[in-house]
Design a protein around this motif. Structure first.
Motif, PDB file in Angstrom:
ATOM      1  N   ILE A  49      -6.243   5.556 -10.740  1.00 17.57           N
ATOM      2  CA  ILE A  49      -5.098   6.254 -10.165  1.00 17.57           C
ATOM      3  C   ILE A  49      -3.833   5.424 -10.396  1.00 17.57           C
ATOM      4  N   GLU A  79       0.812  -1.208   0.000  1.00 18.21           N
ATOM      5  CA  GLU A  79       0.000   0.000   0.000  1.00 18.21           C
ATOM      6  C   GLU A  79       0.851   1.267   0.000  1.00 18.21           C
ATOM      7  N   CYS A  80       0.598   2.121  -0.995  1.00 20.25           N
ATOM      8  CA  CYS A  80       1.222   3.445  -1.029  1.00 20.25           C
ATOM      9  C   CYS A  80       0.161   4.526  -1.240  1.00 20.25           C
ATOM     10  N   ALA A  81      -1.105   4.138  -1.157  1.00 23.34           N
ATOM     11  CA  ALA A  81      -2.208   5.094  -1.286  1.00 23.34           C
ATOM     12  C   ALA A  81      -3.384   4.584  -0.455  1.00 23.34           C
ATOM     13  N   CYS A 137      -3.538   0.561  -3.604  1.00 27.55           N
ATOM     14  CA  CYS A 137      -4.328   1.562  -2.880  1.00 27.55           C
ATOM     15  C   CYS A 137      -5.226   0.852  -1.881  1.00 27.55           C
ATOM     16  N   PRO A 180      -7.804   9.225  -3.994  1.00 28.35           N
ATOM     17  CA  PRO A 180      -7.015  10.457  -3.960  1.00 28.35           C
ATOM     18  C   PRO A 180      -7.336  11.343  -5.164  1.00 28.35           C
ATOM     19  N   ARG A 190      -7.800   5.383   0.136  1.00 26.59           N
ATOM     20  CA  ARG A 190      -8.999   6.180  -0.105  1.00 26.59           C
ATOM     21  C   ARG A 190      -9.318   7.020   1.132  1.00 26.59           C
ATOM     22  N   PRO A 214      -1.222   4.036  -8.646  1.00 24.94           N
ATOM     23  CA  PRO A 214      -0.892   2.752  -8.007  1.00 24.94           C
ATOM     24  C   PRO A 214      -1.750   1.592  -8.505  1.00 24.94           C
ATOM     25  N   GLU A 271      -1.691   9.540  -1.195  1.00 23.83           N
ATOM     26  CA  GLU A 271      -0.980   8.830  -2.253  1.00 23.83           C
ATOM     27  C   GLU A 271       0.495   9.210  -2.188  1.00 23.83           C
ATOM     28  N   SER A 272       1.353   8.207  -2.225  1.00 25.61           N
ATOM     29  CA  SER A 272       2.803   8.408  -2.195  1.00 25.61           C
ATOM     30  C   SER A 272       3.425   7.647  -3.348  1.00 25.61           C
TER      31      SER A 272
END
Length: 429
Positions: A237, A188-190, A368, A310, A192, A239, A340-341
């Motif tokens: 998005i 996970e890098c994002a 995400c 995001p 909701r 990711p 979000e990264s």
């Protein structure tokens, strides 16, 4: 000397046996248990309470280079309540059977708590130093939104996060079997965002036997039906796009971003993983109105669980406004950000390498989270957050359905696998 792998199962079982239901119980007994285990291994735990019984624990492990930003590994100690009548085993028994550890919190998220506690104890006993400082955190009240946990800590005890640049917690890093001998590990890098809404309908009160074209219950029900049946458009998005492209490569089915539905139809089970993160969502969950069967009330209320990707919060709110009848207004019950990264940098590289070292047929990819974690609160301090539990689970285990579900359980070998991966990570990050 006892290793982290040797004791992770016992630590997880002990934590499950401490009822930390939220609401209904407190985290203090579990926090005291964790603090005792950390001190026993030579670490110096800090236990803090945001309110009576609402306790969190932190410990810092010095690294080789303390000038680098520290890494925080954190989990929450609270769990959602469990109805024992629905379970095959008592939910707080920590029963072990058929290679599985059963109980509320087995996957949400006393498994990760136990893994990082076992590793903290291992480093404490051996005196080994990781490349940089590591902070271990065991937080209260995640299931209640973090009012007595992450949000309170960020606002009142930011010193506990001093020097922390990145954080790892739940929300990703669990294997997803593709059915061809390979596994995805979505990291996970994002996340909701959350828009929990209260809808309030107002109308003309009156006798239940009389015609009424200003009936608050009718207008609320119609508005809820519109919302509940609405399907938001796909918003791809980055990711999620990258995850689908990687899955397509592994399955030999190229992903076509111009035909997401068609691509998913050709990609088998992958749709189970991404359907919930392709678009915003809004689900009616509660409704209330009236006090007597022959009285039309002048007011009725309902709750809607809104989630947004995001960059798409305004789209969610504008759509809700369009679906509401004029007599119905909305207000926020709870609102939290989407995040979000970028899926890049040395920590991401180290997470990917640790997974593939332990599972050569495992393939990390960005992801995400459909919900949210305590990393949302930590982002206010500039901390970059990821979800990485590092669990390999058998394909027959309905992992995602066990979150907040009945008969929650985790394979013993999955706990040991998590420790091995996280141990590699801490030595290379």
């Amino acid at each position: 000397m006892t290793s982290a792998q040797d004791e992770v199962v016992d630590l997880c079982r002990d934590l499950i046996r401490i009822d930390t239901s939220n609401p209904g119980a407190s985290e203090r007994p579990a926090a005291e248990y964790v603090a005792e285990k950390l001190a026993e291994a030579g670490l110096e735990p800090t236990l803090v309470e945001s309110a009576p019984g609402r306790a969190s624990v932190f410990a810092r492990l010095s690294g080789v280079d303390s000038s680098r930003p520290a890494l925080l590994l954190h989990g929450h100690l609270d769990v959602v309540p469990a109805d024992a009548d629905e379970w095959s085993v008592p939910p707080f028994s920590g029963e072990i059977a058929d290679g599985l550890l059963w109980g509320r919190g087995a996957i949400d998220m006393k498994d990760f708590d136990a893994a990082i506690l076992a590793l903290a104890r291992q480093f404490g006993r051996t005196g080994e130093k990781p490349p940089r400082d590591i902070v271990f955190g065991f937080l209260a009240d995640e299931e209640g939104g973090g009012k007595f946990g992450s949000h309170w800590l960020v606002e009142n005890r930011p010193d506990l996060f001093e020097g922390v640049g990145e954080a790892i917690t739940e929300g990703g890093g669990v294997s997803f079997d593709l059915g061809n001998g390979s596994r995805l590990y979505p990291i996970e890098c994002a996340q909701r965002g959350q828009a929990w809404l209260r809808l309030v309908a107002t109308g003309r009160a009156g006798h239940g036997s009389s015609p009424n074209d200003e009936n608050a219950v009718t207008d609320l029900a119609e508005s809820l039906a519109r919302i509940g049946r609405h399907r938001f458009p796909i918003r791809l998005i980055e990711p999620v796009r990258a995850l689908l492209e990687r899955a397509g490569e592994l399955l030999g089915v190229p992903f076509d971003p111009s035909d997401v539905d068609g691509s998913l139809a050709r990609m088998g089970r992958v749709g189970e993983l991404v359907n919930v993160i392709l678009r915003n969502s809004a689900n009616p969950t509660m409704i209330s109105g009236g006090y007597q069967v022959n009285v039309i009330p002048g007011r009725a209320t309902a709750a809607v669980d809104g989630r947004f990707l995001p960059g798409y919060e305004q789209e969610l709110l504008d759509t809700i406004d369009e679906l509401l009848l004029p007599s119905v207004r909305r207000e926020f019950i709870h609102r939290d950000i989407a995040m979000e990264s970028g899926f890049d940098g040395p920590l991401v590289d180290a997470m990917c390498a640790a997974i593939t070292a332990e599972d050569p047929d495992g393939h990390p990819a960005p992801y995400c989270n459909a919900g949210g974690t305590d990393n949302k609160a930590l982002s206010a301090l500039g901390i970059r957050g990821f979800g990485f539990k590092a669990l390999r689970v058998p394909p027959e285990l309905p992992y995602n359905r066990l979150f907040h579900g009945v008969d929650e359980r985790v394979p013993l070998e999955s706990l040991r696998f998590s420790v091995r991966v996280l141990d590699r990570l801490l030595r290379t990050c």
